[in-house]
Design a protein around this motif. Structure first.
Motif, PDB file in Angstrom:
ATOM      1  N   LEU A   1      12.130  11.214 -19.980  1.00 18.49           N
ATOM      2  CA  LEU A   1      11.522  11.384 -18.663  1.00 18.49           C
ATOM      3  C   LEU A   1      12.223  10.528 -17.613  1.00 18.49           C
ATOM      4  O   LEU A   1      12.416  10.958 -16.472  1.00 18.49           O
ATOM      5  CB  LEU A   1      10.033  11.034 -18.723  1.00 18.49           C
ATOM      6  CG  LEU A   1       9.137  12.057 -19.434  1.00 18.49           C
ATOM      7  CD1 LEU A   1       7.740  11.489 -19.635  1.00 18.49           C
ATOM      8  CD2 LEU A   1       9.073  13.361 -18.648  1.00 18.49           C
TER       9      LEU A   1
ATOM     10  N   CYS B   1       8.223  14.604 -12.549  1.00 20.69           N
ATOM     11  CA  CYS B   1       8.836  13.754 -13.584  1.00 20.69           C
ATOM     12  C   CYS B   1       8.428  12.291 -13.410  1.00 20.69           C
ATOM     13  O   CYS B   1       8.181  11.590 -14.395  1.00 20.69           O
ATOM     14  CB  CYS B   1      10.354  13.877 -13.537  1.00 20.69           C
ATOM     15  SG  CYS B   1      10.981  15.491 -14.027  1.00 20.69           S
TER      16      CYS B   1
ATOM     17  N   ALA C   1       4.859  12.020 -14.633  1.00 17.86           N
ATOM     18  CA  ALA C   1       4.842  12.097 -16.097  1.00 17.86           C
ATOM     19  C   ALA C   1       5.341  10.797 -16.723  1.00 17.86           C
ATOM     20  O   ALA C   1       4.809  10.343 -17.750  1.00 17.86           O
ATOM     21  CB  ALA C   1       5.684  13.276 -16.572  1.00 17.86           C
ATOM     22  N   THR C   2       6.348  10.182 -16.116  1.00 16.94           N
ATOM     23  CA  THR C   2       6.885   8.919 -16.622  1.00 16.94           C
ATOM     24  C   THR C   2       5.840   7.811 -16.530  1.00 16.94           C
ATOM     25  O   THR C   2       5.657   7.032 -17.481  1.00 16.94           O
ATOM     26  CB  THR C   2       8.141   8.514 -15.820  1.00 16.94           C
ATOM     27  OG1 THR C   2       9.116   9.542 -15.926  1.00 16.94           O
ATOM     28  CG2 THR C   2       8.724   7.207 -16.344  1.00 16.94           C
TER      29      THR C   2
ATOM     30  N   ALA D   1       3.079   8.474 -19.152  1.00 13.82           N
ATOM     31  CA  ALA D   1       3.579   8.238 -20.507  1.00 13.82           C
ATOM     32  C   ALA D   1       3.822   6.755 -20.758  1.00 13.82           C
ATOM     33  O   ALA D   1       3.582   6.256 -21.869  1.00 13.82           O
ATOM     34  CB  ALA D   1       4.862   9.035 -20.735  1.00 13.82           C
TER      35      ALA D   1
ATOM     36  N   THR E   1       1.490  12.745 -21.313  1.00 10.67           N
ATOM     37  CA  THR E   1       1.620  12.921 -19.862  1.00 10.67           C
ATOM     38  C   THR E   1       0.336  13.411 -19.189  1.00 10.67           C
ATOM     39  O   THR E   1       0.347  13.711 -17.992  1.00 10.67           O
ATOM     40  CB  THR E   1       2.764  13.904 -19.540  1.00 10.67           C
ATOM     41  OG1 THR E   1       2.538  15.143 -20.216  1.00 10.67           O
ATOM     42  CG2 THR E   1       4.105  13.329 -19.981  1.00 10.67           C
TER      43      THR E   1
END
Length: 461
Positions: free
Chosen positions: A159, A185, A188-189, A192, A383
């Motif tokens: 990611l 992204c 999501a990073t 996560a 995510t």
């Protein structure tokens, strides 16, 4: 009868109030500094120090310990110990230590008995739900294959690469469409990386800072506050959004505009989460005369630095796209995070009626409605704040190994009559707005397992 805070309405009907041994929140006293107009993790911790009766030490149940010298050798990192000095860490100790090693070490640091009762009502009886489940999880962990944890690390690393690649392309092509992909992204990073901020110190937890959030502050507001006391007056992820988003079902907390206007202004709040957290730390530094920043708070500026290094002639485009990416990533973060598992009319909140001295694990179960449709995919789970039940009960475990614990978890839930509730993403988004409008308290009802007279359709939230 139902207990409530002095000066705070419990919003319980006469019939409910007549019921014995029930409470409307998990603490005996209303948290000090909760209603400060400027809420920070520092005044939250100061309030805990005032309320918890830890006498400047570390409290676990009714005993006081001195962990000052131990902090620097703590396997999880010194920060966890240093942050919590002067507070009751019973819930953190129970959930962050599955093996008995820490429990066996405690007598070495014993100082004396506490002089006042615990403020928190939640219990950890030896044969209650949480301690029983923890013992079984401890045994199951000896049979768990740790190899999937490598996939968690690979997903975060991938990611980060995607963020850099899409940021480069967005600037090179001057494309806000690619900027949207970059924002997805980035979001999501961040989510996560949340998997790693719960664990012992590691470099991937720094990825959480990529867009102005702070893993350090989230270790308080999320890991120590929200995770241990979800949906209660001790939950910073509720109090921090007030008075704009009022999730507690208190009639005197919100007017009609707050109850229903959130449908319209809520998305704007989502988009402001990242930048407002950074600005809050900046304002707190000036107002308190204390530096609230660390070297890792420079991480948010690595992305625009990379964009400039790879496209130095487009500084105006870089600034526009970077700001756009941060705002959109924040919007996606709020859209996913605030409907991830708690803010649902079927979830227990402060103001609702539940048994006094409730088992910690049963309380956690009662405050969650999990998102359906992400199970089975580690990428989706990482995510979207997936596997919410097991993650809340055992936050230091990597998400990648949670599926291997699911059978033990479900069997224990069935034994204690504690069921999982599932809802689709769209249903959860609608439900969180219904929760914002809710002012009527409800009474805790255990969720029974194994159908027990219900069809699969009936069990869906």
């Amino acid at each position: 009868m139902a207990e409530s805070f002095e000066g705070k309405s419990s919003h319980i009907s006469a019939n409910q109030a007549a019921m014995p041994s029930y409470a409307t929140d998990i603490t005996h006293r209303y948290p000090t500094f909760r209603d400060e107009p400027f809420k920070t993790v520092h005044n939250w911790l100061d309030g805990k120090r005032y309320d918890d009766g830890a006498e400047g030490l570390w409290r676990i149940n009714d005993d006081l310990y001195d962990l000052e010298d131990f902090a620097h050798t703590h396997p999880g990192g010194a920060e966890w110990i240093q942050l919590t000095k002067g507070t009751d860490i019973t819930e953190a100790f129970e959930t962050h230590h599955i093996s008995r090693r820490a429990e066996l070490m405690l007598p070495k640091f014993y100082v004396r008995r506490a002089t006042q009762p615990r403020n928190c009502r939640l219990t950890f009886h030896e044969h209650g739900f949480y301690r029983t489940l923890k013992q079984r999880i401890r045994e199951q962990l000896g049979r768990v294959n740790p190899a999937p944890k490598k996939r968690s690390r690979q997903i975060v690393d991938g990611l980060i690469v995607c963020v850099m690649l899409t940021a480069y392309l967005a600037v090179r092509l001057e494309s806000f469409a690619i900027g949207i992909v970059c924002a997805i992204c980035v979001n999501a990073t961040v989510i996560a990386a949340h998997n790693f901020l719960h664990q012992r110190d590691n470099w991937r937890m720094y990825a959480f800072n990529i867009a102005f959030l702070s893993y350090r502050e989230w270790r308080v507001s999320h890991a120590i506050s929200h995770h241990l006391f979800p949906n209660s007056v001790l939950d910073m992820e509720i109090s921090s959004f007030e008075p704009f988003l009022c999730y507690l079902p208190w009639a005197d907390l919100k007017n009609s505009f707050q109850r229903y206007g959130s449908w319209f202004y809520g998305p704007f709040i989502y988009g402001s989460i990242f930048l407002s957290e950074y600005l809050k730390r900046l304002m707190d530094s000036f107002s308190q005369g204390k530096n609230r920043f660390h070297l890792d708070d420079l991480i948010p500026f690595l992305l625009p630095a990379f964009m400039y290094a790879t496209n130095p002639e487009r500084i105006g485009v870089i600034f526009q796209l970077w700001l756009f990416v941060v705002l959109m990533a924040s919007f996606f973060f709020g859209l996913i995070g605030l409907s991830a598992g708690h803010h649902h009319p079927k979830a227990l909140h402060s103001g609702d009626l539940f048994p006094n001295d409730m088992d910690f694990g049963l309380y956690q179960m009662a405050t969650i409605v999990e998102r359906r449709g992400v199970e089975g995919s580690l990428l989706k789970v990482l995510t979207t704040f997936g596997d919410h039940y097991l993650h809340h009960l055992f936050p230091t475990l990597d998400h990648a190994i949670l599926p291997q614990l699911n059978d033990v978890f479900l069997a224990t839930c069935e034994e204690f009559g504690a069921g999982k509730r599932l809802s689709s993403w769209f249903s959860q988004y609608i439900a969180q707005n219904l929760q914002l409008a809710r002012v009527q308290p409800k009474q805790y009802q255990p969720e029974m397992m194994a159908n027990r007279g219900k069809t699969k359709h009936d069990q869906r939230a």
